[in-house]
Enzyme design. Structure first.
Site, PDB file in Angstrom:
ATOM      1  N   GLY A  35      23.547  37.865   4.865  1.00  0.00           N
ATOM      2  CA  GLY A  35      23.465  38.583   6.140  1.00  0.00           C
ATOM      3  C   GLY A  35      22.887  37.677   7.219  1.00  0.00           C
ATOM      4  CG  HIS A  36      18.796  36.342   6.935  1.00  0.00           C
ATOM      5  ND1 HIS A  36      18.315  36.534   5.666  1.00  0.00           N
ATOM      6  CD2 HIS A  36      18.018  37.107   7.756  1.00  0.00           C
ATOM      7  CE1 HIS A  36      17.282  37.365   5.704  1.00  0.00           C
ATOM      8  NE2 HIS A  36      17.088  37.742   6.967  1.00  0.00           N
ATOM      9  CB  SER A 184      14.358  39.395   2.458  1.00  0.00           C
ATOM     10  OG  SER A 184      15.052  38.660   3.455  1.00  0.00           O
TER      11      SER A 184
HETATM   12  P1  AMP Z   1      14.609  39.826   8.647  1.00  0.00           P
HETATM   13  O1  AMP Z   1      14.460  38.454   8.073  1.00  0.00           O
HETATM   14  O2  AMP Z   1      14.728  40.890   7.625  1.00  0.00           O
HETATM   15  O3  AMP Z   1      13.632  40.117   9.741  1.00  0.00           O
HETATM   16  O4  AMP Z   1      16.043  39.812   9.355  1.00  0.00           O
HETATM   17  C1  AMP Z   1      16.337  38.868  10.356  1.00  0.00           C
HETATM   18  C2  AMP Z   1      17.572  39.309  11.091  1.00  0.00           C
HETATM   19  O5  AMP Z   1      18.657  39.388  10.183  1.00  0.00           O
HETATM   20  C3  AMP Z   1      17.414  40.699  11.715  1.00  0.00           C
HETATM   21  O6  AMP Z   1      18.030  40.700  12.992  1.00  0.00           O
HETATM   22  C4  AMP Z   1      18.142  41.571  10.739  1.00  0.00           C
HETATM   23  O7  AMP Z   1      18.654  42.747  11.323  1.00  0.00           O
HETATM   24  C5  AMP Z   1      19.258  40.660  10.285  1.00  0.00           C
HETATM   25  N1  AMP Z   1      19.770  41.109   8.991  1.00  0.00           N
HETATM   26  C6  AMP Z   1      19.058  41.345   7.863  1.00  0.00           C
HETATM   27  N2  AMP Z   1      19.856  41.801   6.880  1.00  0.00           N
HETATM   28  C7  AMP Z   1      21.107  41.877   7.406  1.00  0.00           C
HETATM   29  C8  AMP Z   1      22.383  42.300   6.905  1.00  0.00           C
HETATM   30  N3  AMP Z   1      22.543  42.749   5.661  1.00  0.00           N
HETATM   31  N4  AMP Z   1      23.436  42.235   7.733  1.00  0.00           N
HETATM   32  C9  AMP Z   1      23.293  41.795   9.009  1.00  0.00           C
HETATM   33  N5  AMP Z   1      22.119  41.388   9.539  1.00  0.00           N
HETATM   34  C10 AMP Z   1      21.048  41.429   8.760  1.00  0.00           C
END
Ligand code: AMP
Length: 277
Positions: A35-36, A184
């Protein structure tokens, strides 16, 4: 790829890059997954792309998973490089919140329901760190996932309200083949919990199926989404249909204007998911 731990040095490199073109920023907490990586590859299309990896203490509540949040900076750097990222910031908490730090962004109505209700102070921490990261990188574009739907809405509001000259780009949720939204926190799930966690995406698909067949009653759509989750989860924080802009109960249930949002605990892991119907 250049890696910085000093926010000021990262800022200098970003400002230098901005002299000759666009800069796209992707703020994350690391432990990068596909996703990231989708966000990173989108950012890498701009002349310069930057990634921040920071597990932001101020967005975690006292009983949340800050100390055990998964980390793998070396793996993250390899993935970032493979996605074509130019600049990375991996600061320490004391570099972001040095002694004397005393100013906070207080988000408004969008921060109150849903995650705001179940994670008091979470969005104050998110809004504050995102504003700091936008001020550090001064990007033309910043990429955020729709996985965190409420966070994305709040950040769009934040940049409007504080005149931040950055275009906020939302990226659709990336899922495993079986429907599980990548996160994560999925690393916390045992094999058995991983199977149960599929109930969230299953509930969303059920609601979508009814909606596509013409169902517009909010309670019927919410029940359809809730049922599979209720059957397997330890706790449901919410399963609710909301207006995509206000995040309040919808006045009009029309395609593209409502989002089914859910948060539930499987095992000890709190998961969120959503779908715009
Ligand atoms: P995080 O590391 O969880 O703070 O996520 C960092 C960025 O990645 C945030 O903008 C999340 O919304 C995005 N993100 C996390 N998981 C996904 C996913 N499965 N699909 C799309 N974007 C994601």
């Amino acid at each position: 790829m250049r890696v910085f731990t000093s926010p000021k040095e990262f800022q200098r490199a970003c400002i230098e890059a901005r002299r000759t073109g666009e800069l796209a920023l992707v703020p994350t907490m690391g432990y990068l997954h596909a996703g990231h990586e989708t966000l990173l590859r989108r950012a890498a299309r701009h002349s310069t792309s930057a990634l921040t990896i920071f597990v932001n203490p101020s967005q975690f509540g006292p009983n949340e998973d800050l100390s055990r949040y998964p980390r793998d900076v070396e793996g993250d750097l390899r993935k970032a490089e493979a996605c074509g990222i130019d600049l990375v910031l991996t600061p320490k908490p004391e570099d972001v919140y040095p002694a004397g730090f005393d100013t906070w962004v207080e988000p408004g109505a969008l921060s109150l329901p849903l995650e705001g209700e179940h994670r008091p102070g979470h969005f104050r921490g998110v809004a504050t760190v995102v504003l700091k990261l936008l001020n550090l990188g001064q990007p033309t574009h910043a990429y955020f996932g729709e996985k965190d739907f409420q966070q994305l809405a709040l950040i769009r509001r934040l940049v409007k309200d504080f005149d931040v000259p950055t275009e906020i780009v939302g990226v659709p949720i990336v899922r495993e083949e079986d429907g599980l939204a990548l996160s994560s926190r999925n690393a916390y799930l045992s094999a058995e919990e991983r199977v149960r966690a599929l109930a969230l995406s299953k509930g969303l698909r059920e609601a979508q199926r009814l909606f596509d067949a013409g169902e517009r009653r909010i309670d019927v759509l919410e029940s359809a989404a809730r049922e599979p989750v209720a059957a397997v989860s330890e706790r449901i924080d919410y399963v609710t249909l909301r207006d995509v802009d206000t995040l309040l109960p919808p006045v009009e249930v029309t395609p593209g204007r409502v989002v089914m949002l859910m948060a539930a605990v499987v095992g000890k892991t709190r998961l969120i998911d959503n779908a715009v119907l």
